[in-house]
Design a protein around this motif. Structure first.
Motif, PDB file in Angstrom:
ATOM      1  N   VAL A 231       1.565  14.016  13.191  1.00  0.00           N
ATOM      2  CA  VAL A 231       0.212  13.526  12.968  1.00  0.00           C
ATOM      3  C   VAL A 231       0.196  12.041  13.325  1.00  0.00           C
ATOM      4  N   PHE A 232      -0.726  11.655  14.191  1.00  0.00           N
ATOM      5  CA  PHE A 232      -0.829  10.277  14.642  1.00  0.00           C
ATOM      6  C   PHE A 232      -2.155   9.704  14.162  1.00  0.00           C
ATOM      7  N   LEU A 233      -2.089   8.632  13.407  1.00  0.00           N
ATOM      8  CA  LEU A 233      -3.291   7.993  12.885  1.00  0.00           C
ATOM      9  C   LEU A 233      -3.506   6.674  13.612  1.00  0.00           C
TER      10      LEU A 233
ATOM     11  N   GLY B 142      -9.243  -2.369   6.429  1.00  0.00           N
ATOM     12  CA  GLY B 142      -9.581  -2.414   5.019  1.00  0.00           C
ATOM     13  C   GLY B 142     -11.034  -2.231   4.666  1.00  0.00           C
ATOM     14  N   TRP B 143     -11.725  -1.339   5.368  1.00  0.00           N
ATOM     15  CA  TRP B 143     -13.071  -0.992   4.937  1.00  0.00           C
ATOM     16  C   TRP B 143     -13.077   0.415   4.392  1.00  0.00           C
ATOM     17  N   ASN B 144     -14.155   0.775   3.686  1.00  0.00           N
ATOM     18  CA  ASN B 144     -14.227   2.090   3.061  1.00  0.00           C
ATOM     19  C   ASN B 144     -14.684   3.133   4.086  1.00  0.00           C
ATOM     20  N   GLY B 145     -14.862   4.367   3.620  1.00  0.00           N
ATOM     21  CA  GLY B 145     -15.252   5.463   4.494  1.00  0.00           C
ATOM     22  C   GLY B 145     -16.624   5.299   5.123  1.00  0.00           C
TER      23      GLY B 145
ATOM     24  N   GLN C   6      -7.560  -5.603   1.009  1.00  0.00           N
ATOM     25  CA  GLN C   6      -7.742  -4.905   2.282  1.00  0.00           C
ATOM     26  C   GLN C   6      -6.534  -4.030   2.599  1.00  0.00           C
ATOM     27  N   VAL C   7      -5.335  -4.483   2.255  1.00  0.00           N
ATOM     28  CA  VAL C   7      -4.139  -3.649   2.449  1.00  0.00           C
ATOM     29  C   VAL C   7      -4.271  -2.371   1.635  1.00  0.00           C
ATOM     30  N   ARG C   8      -4.664  -2.506   0.366  1.00  0.00           N
ATOM     31  CA  ARG C   8      -4.821  -1.332  -0.509  1.00  0.00           C
ATOM     32  C   ARG C   8      -5.820  -0.343   0.098  1.00  0.00           C
ATOM     33  N   GLN C   9      -6.980  -0.842   0.541  1.00  0.00           N
ATOM     34  CA  GLN C   9      -7.994   0.039   1.120  1.00  0.00           C
ATOM     35  C   GLN C   9      -7.482   0.687   2.403  1.00  0.00           C
ATOM     36  N   THR C  10      -6.774  -0.079   3.229  1.00  0.00           N
ATOM     37  CA  THR C  10      -6.225   0.448   4.475  1.00  0.00           C
ATOM     38  C   THR C  10      -5.245   1.584   4.189  1.00  0.00           C
ATOM     39  N   LEU C  11      -4.349   1.380   3.241  1.00  0.00           N
ATOM     40  CA  LEU C  11      -3.385   2.424   2.885  1.00  0.00           C
ATOM     41  C   LEU C  11      -4.081   3.638   2.281  1.00  0.00           C
ATOM     42  N   ASP C  12      -5.096   3.402   1.452  1.00  0.00           N
ATOM     43  CA  ASP C  12      -5.892   4.519   0.916  1.00  0.00           C
ATOM     44  C   ASP C  12      -6.515   5.316   2.056  1.00  0.00           C
ATOM     45  N   ASN C  13      -7.044   4.618   3.051  1.00  0.00           N
ATOM     46  CA  ASN C  13      -7.652   5.292   4.200  1.00  0.00           C
ATOM     47  C   ASN C  13      -6.624   6.152   4.932  1.00  0.00           C
ATOM     48  N   ILE C  14      -5.429   5.629   5.124  1.00  0.00           N
ATOM     49  CA  ILE C  14      -4.367   6.375   5.805  1.00  0.00           C
ATOM     50  C   ILE C  14      -4.024   7.636   5.022  1.00  0.00           C
ATOM     51  N   VAL C  15      -3.850   7.507   3.719  1.00  0.00           N
ATOM     52  CA  VAL C  15      -3.513   8.661   2.877  1.00  0.00           C
ATOM     53  C   VAL C  15      -4.640   9.704   2.922  1.00  0.00           C
ATOM     54  N   THR C  16      -5.878   9.253   2.916  1.00  0.00           N
ATOM     55  CA  THR C  16      -7.021  10.170   2.950  1.00  0.00           C
ATOM     56  C   THR C  16      -7.081  10.940   4.265  1.00  0.00           C
TER      57      THR C  16
ATOM     58  N   ASP D 278       1.473   1.686  -5.320  1.00  0.00           N
ATOM     59  CA  ASP D 278       0.411   2.478  -5.938  1.00  0.00           C
ATOM     60  C   ASP D 278      -0.111   3.557  -4.992  1.00  0.00           C
ATOM     61  N   THR D 279      -0.096   3.288  -3.705  1.00  0.00           N
ATOM     62  CA  THR D 279      -0.690   4.194  -2.724  1.00  0.00           C
ATOM     63  C   THR D 279       0.340   5.094  -2.041  1.00  0.00           C
ATOM     64  N   ILE D 280       1.448   4.515  -1.615  1.00  0.00           N
ATOM     65  CA  ILE D 280       2.468   5.248  -0.852  1.00  0.00           C
ATOM     66  C   ILE D 280       3.633   5.668  -1.737  1.00  0.00           C
ATOM     67  N   GLY D 281       3.863   4.946  -2.801  1.00  0.00           N
ATOM     68  CA  GLY D 281       4.994   5.239  -3.682  1.00  0.00           C
ATOM     69  C   GLY D 281       6.220   4.454  -3.253  1.00  0.00           C
ATOM     70  N   LYS D 282       7.372   4.998  -3.542  1.00  0.00           N
ATOM     71  CA  LYS D 282       8.636   4.334  -3.184  1.00  0.00           C
ATOM     72  C   LYS D 282       9.215   4.976  -1.929  1.00  0.00           C
ATOM     73  N   HIS D 283       8.357   5.185  -0.971  1.00  0.00           N
ATOM     74  CA  HIS D 283       8.708   5.774   0.324  1.00  0.00           C
ATOM     75  C   HIS D 283       8.573   4.670   1.367  1.00  0.00           C
ATOM     76  N   PHE D 284       9.651   4.368   2.063  1.00  0.00           N
ATOM     77  CA  PHE D 284       9.646   3.247   2.998  1.00  0.00           C
ATOM     78  C   PHE D 284      10.073   3.719   4.387  1.00  0.00           C
ATOM     79  N   PRO D 285       9.101   4.140   5.219  1.00  0.00           N
ATOM     80  CA  PRO D 285       9.408   4.624   6.568  1.00  0.00           C
ATOM     81  C   PRO D 285       9.784   3.473   7.502  1.00  0.00           C
ATOM     82  N   ALA D 286      10.015   3.800   8.760  1.00  0.00           N
ATOM     83  CA  ALA D 286      10.235   2.764   9.767  1.00  0.00           C
ATOM     84  C   ALA D 286       8.947   1.949   9.870  1.00  0.00           C
ATOM     85  N   MET D 287       9.077   0.627   9.804  1.00  0.00           N
ATOM     86  CA  MET D 287       7.891  -0.229   9.837  1.00  0.00           C
ATOM     87  C   MET D 287       8.112  -1.440  10.729  1.00  0.00           C
ATOM     88  N   ALA D 288       7.004  -1.902  11.274  1.00  0.00           N
ATOM     89  CA  ALA D 288       6.981  -3.170  11.992  1.00  0.00           C
ATOM     90  C   ALA D 288       5.727  -3.904  11.552  1.00  0.00           C
ATOM     91  N   LEU D 289       5.795  -5.237  11.533  1.00  0.00           N
ATOM     92  CA  LEU D 289       4.653  -6.070  11.196  1.00  0.00           C
ATOM     93  C   LEU D 289       4.515  -7.127  12.276  1.00  0.00           C
TER      94      LEU D 289
END
Length: 136
Positions: A32-34, A39-42, A54-64, A102-113
């Motif tokens: 699945v590619f997102l 950081g805006w709502n639906g 905005q990070v929290r909202q962005t992660l919520d959007n990804i999970v949704t 709070d959104t992803i948990g203690k799951h830490f995938p491959a990441m880049a910033l």
């Protein structure tokens, strides 16, 4: 009891363990590619100009969106973060970490910033792309 990760996290022998991300992830299943979420709502409205908010909202959007494919946060294998201010990210690490857990948990995938000059939406401070693999 915590569910075991459906993915194999890759850390070469002799390397220091990655902290807060994975060096690599091997996975098999439905990919699945997102696209980049911000950081805006639906309804495409910003509710805050706070970086961590905005990070929290962005992660919520990804999970949704991921849930639409039957996925959960632990199925995420890669996140690419684009931020407009490295300083805001670093200064807000405690709040960003709380929003992440709070959104992803203690799951830490491959990441880049990556710091970028700007994002298409002027009020956006962060955009995150995600890749997930839902086990067969």
């Amino acid at each position: 009891m915590a569910e075991q990760s459906p993915h194999e996290f890759l850390n070469p022998k002799g390397w220091k363990p990655a902290v807060g991300y994975a060096n690599g992830v091997a996975a098999r299943g439905k990919m699945v590619f997102l696209g980049g979420h911000i950081g805006w709502n639906g309804q495409q409205e910003f509710e805050t100009d706070d970086f961590a908010g905005q990070v929290r909202q962005t992660l919520d959007n990804i999970v949704t969106v991921l849930a639409e494919a039957g996925g959960r946060p632990e199925h995420i294998v890669r996140l690419t973060w684009y931020v407009t201010s490295k300083r805001e990210y670093l200064d807000g690490m405690r709040e960003v970490g709380r929003a992440y857990r709070d959104t992803i948990g203690k799951h830490f995938p491959a990441m880049a910033l990556v710091q970028v000059v700007a994002l298409v939406e002027d009020r956006a401070k962060v955009e995150i792309e995600a890749t997930a693999v839902i086990p067969d």
